[in-house]
Scaffold this active site. Structure first.
Site, mmCIF file in Angstrom:
data_model
loop_
_atom_site.group_PDB
_atom_site.id
_atom_site.type_symbol
_atom_site.label_atom_id
_atom_site.label_comp_id
_atom_site.label_asym_id
_atom_site.label_seq_id
_atom_site.Cartn_x
_atom_site.Cartn_y
_atom_site.Cartn_z
ATOM 1 N N TYR A 34 29.713 39.922 42.894
ATOM 2 C CA TYR A 34 30.970 39.319 43.362
ATOM 3 C C TYR A 34 30.684 38.204 44.365
ATOM 4 C CZ TYR A 34 35.490 38.897 45.742
ATOM 5 O OH TYR A 34 36.652 38.408 46.293
ATOM 6 N N GLY A 37 49.038 34.913 40.210
ATOM 7 C CA GLY A 37 50.194 34.675 41.075
ATOM 8 C C GLY A 37 51.215 35.784 41.128
ATOM 9 N N SER A 64 35.842 33.764 48.933
ATOM 10 C CA SER A 64 35.813 34.977 49.759
ATOM 11 C C SER A 64 34.763 34.848 50.842
ATOM 12 C CB SER A 64 35.496 36.204 48.899
ATOM 13 O OG SER A 64 35.259 37.337 49.713
ATOM 14 N N GLY A 77 48.274 35.172 45.807
ATOM 15 C CA GLY A 77 48.884 34.285 44.829
ATOM 16 C C GLY A 77 50.398 34.293 44.902
ATOM 17 N N SER A 82 50.865 38.849 42.564
ATOM 18 C CA SER A 82 50.790 39.743 43.721
ATOM 19 C C SER A 82 49.896 39.129 44.790
ATOM 20 C CB SER A 82 50.241 41.122 43.326
ATOM 21 O OG SER A 82 48.886 41.024 42.917
#
Length: 275
Positions: free
Chosen positions: A175, A39, A162, A44, A41
């Site tokens: 990922y 949270g 994502s 977040g 940056s």
């Protein structure tokens, strides 16, 4: 005539006051307690700001205390920062122990923290593979597992996945797999927790203008070139903003989405939706 005008004006004033009172009451997350991992940056931080604006008290986490301190100053009030790494189960225990001691329970869990690095399949090392899975797949799972015993009836879980999970892009093999795993968790949790009226959903951002995107490249010039390439892939021909993802997370965290669970919402400018 004057008496009529005076009475009308007196009648209008209470209605105006009531209007402003209703605007205060209409905050979407009034008196809710939320935790947002990652949270300090990007998405977040934007989400934390929106949640506080909508009446919530927010706990934010991150690995760097200096970044957390900056985030707290930006958010301003109704926020507490807890330094920690979601891949470290002791850090997660510390986080939820603190929340329980201070607030007693939780209403909203935003599993946003993650790790990404662009590495083609033939260059992925065991160390890189493990770091990616430990943070994204393992860390997200145990964040939610440790939170659900504290979640109030009617609570909400939102996982930040994502769009890469749907695309088969080069450089993101492990990922993408972790992000697919997160969406699989969401479907299971939606079923597991339905009896408690706890909803679980995910958002899948496309390329968003955040430090998370910039950090994938070696320098500023490479980052700008990479982001330009990302933008060309998007039908809307631009990168998204953290605030645009945060608005979707707010929707899923609030009662506005009370009949939505087990869903994944793309926030990607049409990247994975328009063929």
């Amino acid at each position: 005539m004057w008496q009529v005008l005076t009475c009308t004006s007196m009648a209008v004033q209470p209605n105006i006051d009531l209007l402003f009172l209703n605007l205060e009451i209409m905050k979407k997350l009034e008196n809710k307690v939320a935790v947002i991992t990652g949270g300090s940056s990007g998405i977040g931080l934007a989400t934390a700001k929106k949640f506080v604006e909508e009446g919530a008290f927010v706990y934010i986490t991150g690995r760097k205390q200096s970044e957390l301190d900056k985030a707290v100053k930006q958010i301003g009030n109704n926020v507490s920062a807890v330094q920690g790494d979601i891949s470290n189960l002791d850090d997660l225990d510390k986080l939820f122990r603190l929340i329980k001691d201070e607030k007693g329970s939780l209403d909203i869990v935003i599993a946003n923290a993650g790790y990404v690095a662009m590495v083609p399949t033939d260059e992925v090392t065991p160390e890189h593979f493990d770091k990616t899975f430990d943070t994204n797949a393992r860390g997200t799972f145990f964040t939610v597992q440790k939170a659900i015993t504290m979640l109030n009836k009617g609570g909400s879980i939102v996982v930040v996945s994502s769009c890469v999970k749907d695309m088969g892009l080069p450089y993101y093999p492990e990922y993408a797999a972790t992000k697919a795993a997160e969406c699989s968790y969401v479907k299971t949790w939606a079923c597991d927790l339905a009896a408690r009226n706890i909803r679980a959903n995910s958002v899948s951002p496309g390329p968003i203008e955040t430090p998370f995107v910039n950090n994938q490249f070696g320098n500023k010039e490479a980052a700008e070139a990479g982001k330009a390439q990302f933008a060309e892939l998007v039908p809307m021909k631009r990168l998204g903003k953290s605030e645009e993802v945060a608005s979707t997370i707010l929707f899923l965290a609030s009662s506005d989405s009370s009949y939505i669970t087990g869903a994944d919402i793309p926030v990607d400018g049409g990247l994975t939706q328009i063929k």
